[in-house]
Design a protein around this motif. Structure first.
Motif, mmCIF file in Angstrom:
data_model
loop_
_atom_site.group_PDB
_atom_site.id
_atom_site.type_symbol
_atom_site.label_atom_id
_atom_site.label_comp_id
_atom_site.label_asym_id
_atom_site.label_seq_id
_atom_site.Cartn_x
_atom_site.Cartn_y
_atom_site.Cartn_z
ATOM 1 N N LEU A 2 6.732 -8.830 26.732
ATOM 2 C CA LEU A 2 6.753 -10.251 26.345
ATOM 3 C C LEU A 2 5.851 -11.088 27.250
ATOM 4 O O LEU A 2 6.049 -12.284 27.373
ATOM 5 C CB LEU A 2 8.183 -10.776 26.410
ATOM 6 C CG LEU A 2 9.105 -10.317 25.279
ATOM 7 C CD1 LEU A 2 10.568 -10.461 25.672
ATOM 8 C CD2 LEU A 2 8.817 -11.100 24.000
ATOM 9 N N SER A 3 4.838 -10.448 27.834
ATOM 10 C CA SER A 3 3.962 -11.159 28.777
ATOM 11 C C SER A 3 2.494 -11.066 28.352
ATOM 12 O O SER A 3 1.728 -10.268 28.866
ATOM 13 C CB SER A 3 4.135 -10.563 30.180
ATOM 14 O OG SER A 3 5.441 -10.710 30.649
ATOM 15 N N PRO A 4 2.043 -11.898 27.424
ATOM 16 C CA PRO A 4 2.801 -12.911 26.693
ATOM 17 C C PRO A 4 3.475 -12.314 25.458
ATOM 18 O O PRO A 4 3.202 -11.162 25.107
ATOM 19 C CB PRO A 4 1.709 -13.903 26.270
ATOM 20 C CG PRO A 4 0.517 -13.026 26.027
ATOM 21 C CD PRO A 4 0.602 -11.948 27.096
ATOM 22 N N PRO A 5 4.332 -13.079 24.780
ATOM 23 C CA PRO A 5 4.893 -12.603 23.521
ATOM 24 C C PRO A 5 3.784 -12.296 22.517
ATOM 25 O O PRO A 5 2.798 -13.037 22.443
ATOM 26 C CB PRO A 5 5.752 -13.786 23.044
ATOM 27 C CG PRO A 5 6.114 -14.510 24.314
ATOM 28 C CD PRO A 5 4.891 -14.394 25.187
ATOM 29 N N PRO A 6 3.911 -11.204 21.766
ATOM 30 C CA PRO A 6 2.886 -10.862 20.771
ATOM 31 C C PRO A 6 2.834 -11.880 19.635
ATOM 32 O O PRO A 6 3.768 -12.679 19.464
ATOM 33 C CB PRO A 6 3.347 -9.496 20.251
ATOM 34 C CG PRO A 6 4.364 -9.010 21.224
ATOM 35 C CD PRO A 6 4.998 -10.222 21.826
ATOM 36 N N PRO A 7 1.763 -11.861 18.842
ATOM 37 C CA PRO A 7 1.705 -12.728 17.658
ATOM 38 C C PRO A 7 2.903 -12.469 16.736
ATOM 39 O O PRO A 7 3.428 -11.349 16.706
ATOM 40 C CB PRO A 7 0.384 -12.332 16.989
ATOM 41 C CG PRO A 7 -0.436 -11.718 18.080
ATOM 42 C CD PRO A 7 0.540 -11.046 18.999
ATOM 43 N N PRO A 8 3.321 -13.459 15.978
ATOM 44 C CA PRO A 8 4.540 -13.318 15.159
ATOM 45 C C PRO A 8 4.517 -12.165 14.164
ATOM 46 O O PRO A 8 5.566 -11.640 13.819
ATOM 47 C CB PRO A 8 4.620 -14.666 14.423
ATOM 48 C CG PRO A 8 3.868 -15.618 15.287
ATOM 49 C CD PRO A 8 2.767 -14.829 15.910
ATOM 50 N N SER A 9 3.321 -11.770 13.720
ATOM 51 C CA SER A 9 3.233 -10.701 12.721
ATOM 52 C C SER A 9 2.875 -9.355 13.325
ATOM 53 O O SER A 9 2.563 -8.421 12.591
ATOM 54 C CB SER A 9 2.203 -11.063 11.643
ATOM 55 O OG SER A 9 2.664 -12.150 10.877
ATOM 56 N N ALA A 10 2.942 -9.228 14.641
ATOM 57 C CA ALA A 10 2.667 -7.935 15.300
ATOM 58 C C ALA A 10 3.896 -7.046 15.107
ATOM 59 O O ALA A 10 4.831 -7.066 15.911
ATOM 60 C CB ALA A 10 2.345 -8.148 16.766
ATOM 61 N N VAL A 11 3.908 -6.268 14.054
ATOM 62 C CA VAL A 11 5.109 -5.567 13.606
ATOM 63 C C VAL A 11 5.616 -4.579 14.654
ATOM 64 O O VAL A 11 6.788 -4.617 15.053
ATOM 65 C CB VAL A 11 4.847 -4.846 12.266
ATOM 66 C CG1 VAL A 11 6.065 -4.010 11.862
ATOM 67 C CG2 VAL A 11 4.507 -5.858 11.188
ATOM 68 N N GLY A 12 4.739 -3.660 15.108
ATOM 69 C CA GLY A 12 5.174 -2.630 16.055
ATOM 70 C C GLY A 12 5.732 -3.194 17.348
ATOM 71 O O GLY A 12 6.852 -2.855 17.758
#
Length: 322
Positions: free
Chosen positions: A189-199
């Motif tokens: 979470l550093s940084p949090p992934p994009p909202p659609s980064a499924v894996g």
């Protein structure tokens, strides 16, 4: 239903929950209420939809494909995965989420906010669970960094924090199982992934996120470092045992043989008693942690800003609901 733009997985536009259409929101929540009443909504470590039954995000759109969830609801897939962590199986659970997840919201940061608050929540007793001031200090620094990033996505102070967190990982040390789990979660979470980064988001929510819920619940049931170490010790034993097989892989027969060998080894009777008691009471043990995460998610859904609207050719059609 009102015409509204569709935010695709690669779209730079803000997400618009239910395309600002109250009828569309009502359709999906009524569908979930029906499935909940019929006992069709399942809890799983991955989205599932099979024979008219499945997990909450899949039950909403009758499909497990991330792009279908996003296209049909106007919600980012990481929010769907976050909802999977909340064990929303009853009609009252659906009502609770429906009251907070209103049409016309930009929910792109809800999952990141929720995970930030989860790992910063003093009610989870993280400091006592981690039991290592170096790791716990980094957890608090990460929470501050995540807040700064959520306020301004151009903030770029992750590198030194990541370096220090990675330096404290001790993957081969079973007695550091909890610290390693928390550090792995914060690193992802550093940084949090994009909202659609499924894996990445599946790992953050349904793997490490659910594991963290169990850690909080098990700690409340008296588990300590030596208890949390048992799972790692089991994994290490089977990994070492597999390395002795041709190609380093078990066959069905050699796996059964290894399981029998493990079964004959001396066991920690106190741990076995704790484990048995916890899993006999798993639902009630997990209930406080799930309720706490529900409160966090509801708070951030209600705080979500109104989405900006754009004139754009409509690519969503109500025909897909038929």
């Amino acid at each position: 239903m009102a015409d509204a733009p569709f935010c695709s997985m690669d779209s730079p536009l803000p997400w618009i929950s239910f395309y600002s259409d109250p009828q569309l929101a009502e359709f999906y929540f009524n569908r979930l209420r029906w499935h909940a009443k019929a006992g069709h909504i399942l809890v799983s470590r991955q989205p599932v939809w099979r024979d008219g039954r499945g997990t909450v995000s899949a039950a909403m759109v009758h499909n497990t494909a991330p792009e279908i969830f996003e296209r049909m609801t106007g919600l980012p897939y990481n929010l769907g995965l976050l909802l999977e962590m909340l064990n929303l199986t009853r009609e009252s659970d659906i009502d609770m989420i429906a009251s907070a997840l209103r049409p016309g919201l930009d929910t792109s940061d809800v999952a990141a906010h929720a995970m930030r608050d989860w790992f910063a929540d003093p009610d989870c007793k993280w400091s006592a669970i981690i039991d290592d001031s170096s790791v716990d200090d980094l957890r608090l620094e990460w929470a501050t960094a995540c807040s700064l990033w959520l306020q301004d996505k151009a903030w770029n102070g992750w590198a030194p924090l990541l370096e220090r967190m990675r330096a404290l990982l001790k993957p081969g040390n079973a007695m550091r199982a909890v610290q390693n789990t928390i550090l792995d979660s914060l690193i992802s979470l550093s940084p949090p992934p994009p909202p659609s980064a499924v894996g990445p988001w599946k790992t953050i929510t349904l793997v490490r996120g659910v594991h963290s819920q169990f850690i909080v619940a098990q700690f409340a049931f008296g588990w300590r470092a030596s208890d949390f170490a048992k799972e790692t010790e089991l994994f290490q034993w089977f990994t070492e045992r597999a390395s002795k097989e041709p190609g380093g892989i078990f066959t069905e027969a050699t796996l059964r043989q290894a399981q029998e060998e493990w079964g004959r080894l001396p066991k920690d009777a106190e741990y076995i008693t704790k484990e048995k008691y916890f899993f006999e009471h798993r639902d009630s043990a997990l209930a406080p942690t799930i309720e706490q995460l529900r409160r966090i998610v509801k708070r951030h859904l209600r705080a979500s800003p109104a989405a900006l609207h754009y004139n754009r050719a409509q690519t969503f059609s109500p025909d897909v609901l038929k």
